[in-house]
Design an enzyme around this catalytic site. Structure first.
Site, PDB file in Angstrom:
ATOM      1  N   HIS A  18     -11.665   0.588 -10.177  1.00  0.00           N
ATOM      2  CA  HIS A  18     -10.605   1.124 -11.028  1.00  0.00           C
ATOM      3  C   HIS A  18     -10.785   2.643 -10.868  1.00  0.00           C
ATOM      4  CE1 HIS A  18     -11.776  -2.624 -13.001  1.00  0.00           C
ATOM      5  NE2 HIS A  18     -10.313  -2.599 -13.521  1.00  0.00           N
TER       6      HIS A  18
ATOM      7  N   ASP B 232      -7.362  -0.538  -9.900  1.00  0.00           N
ATOM      8  CA  ASP B 232      -6.610  -0.940 -11.026  1.00  0.00           C
ATOM      9  C   ASP B 232      -6.487  -0.167 -11.990  1.00  0.00           C
ATOM     10  OD1 ASP B 232      -6.807  -3.314  -9.082  1.00  0.00           O
ATOM     11  OD2 ASP B 232      -7.415  -4.745 -11.097  1.00  0.00           O
TER      12      ASP B 232
HETATM   13 NI    NI Z   1      -6.764  -4.023 -15.223  1.00  0.00          NI
END
Ligand code: NI
Length: 296
Positions: A258, A111
């Site tokens: 991430h 992400d």
């Molecule tokens: Ni996020």
């Protein structure tokens, strides 16, 4: 006479207290009940959104191109599992928490990118290990780093939408949600040549309004996660990320990471190797859903 009056007053106060209590109970639970029935979803909206604070959104400076010094303070809650995971209703739901439990497939998801510092090295690792993953992109990051967004698509990974500026969409106005989703979908399509079919709401915060707007923008599924590696937490390390992923990963798992930290990129390489040793293979979230749908 006096005693009667006191008793009467007590009775009234008791009634007021009871009514107040009932109102409190209803306002705190009724909304969820209405939501579930109306949408026919498999369970309540995920991640205990009532605990979320919009003011906790990560700062712009956290994302962009440098490793954030201050991690987003908002907790990524593990979303609530559907209560009827094997029912037809759950199957039809656009909320996806995992794939088939008895499969050997796992979906890695990244992400908040793309990011010029971390996305390229992650793409190299994924290519070396012949692994396809899913990237939930932020519109503002795509605007900053269009070449990286394009290279994710060119490498055969799946592109998902993660809003434009990472707000708490549950608390946002209809106009804000529409702009966040439409602008990001348009920008990703213009930049990378594909219009995402999957969406990950920031912090896992969703609502029926967010669902409706996303559907209008070509999104078929909301992807939550089975395993949060906690890589976004300031005190997490490469080792803690690896440990949590390996401990909690299972067939059909969706792993949340991430591509905005060195530790995440380094951990991903080890996680892939270790899970391959255990016989797992890596797919995109759409492949995970397809696998689930083909069995039904
Ligand atoms: Ni996020």
């Amino acid at each position: 006479m006096l005693n009667l009056k006191v008793l009467k007053n007590r009775g009234i106060w008791g009634l007021i207290c009871l009514l107040t209590l009932l109102v409190f109970v209803f306002t705190n639970s009724f909304g969820e009940i209405v939501y579930v029935k109306k949408k026919g979803d498999s369970g309540p909206p995920p991640e205990g959104a009532s605990a979320q604070k919009s003011s906790d959104s990560p700062q712009q400076s956290d994302v962009k191109n440098s490793e954030s010094k201050t991690s987003p303070t908002e907790e990524y809650k593990i979303p609530a599992q559907p209560q009827t995971a094997n029912s037809k209703d759950a199957y039809k739901s656009i909320y996806v928490y995992s794939g088939l439990a008895n499969s050997k497939s796992i979906a890695l998801t990244f992400d908040d990118g793309p990011n010029a510092n971390f996305t390229p090295s992650l793409l190299t690792i994924l290519q070396e290990k012949n692994v396809k993953a899913t990237f939930f992109l932020l519109g503002e990051q795509v605007k900053l780093f269009p070449a990286q967004a394009k290279s994710i698509a060119e490498a055969g990974h799946e592109l998902g939408c993660h809003s434009y500026s990472h707000p708490n969409l549950r608390k946002a106005s209809k106009e804000t949600i529409e702009k966040e989703i439409a602008d990001t979908q348009d920008l990703i399509e213009k930049t990378a040549g594909v219009r995402p079919k999957v969406f990950r709401p920031p912090y896992g915060n969703s609502s029926s309004q967010v669902v409706d707007i996303c559907k209008k923008n070509g999104i078929d599924y909301f992807i939550f996660w089975t395993v949060d590696t906690n890589d976004w937490k300031t005190n997490s390390t490469k080792d803690s990320i690896i440990e949590k992923a390996l401990k909690e990963a299972k067939g059909g798992a969706i792993i949340l990471m991430h591509d905005r930290f060195t530790k995440s990129v380094e951990a991903a390489a080890v996680i892939i190797d270790k899970l391959k040793e255990k016989g797992y293979n890596f797919v995109t979230v759409s492949e995970l859903i397809k696998e689930r749908d083909n069995i039904k």
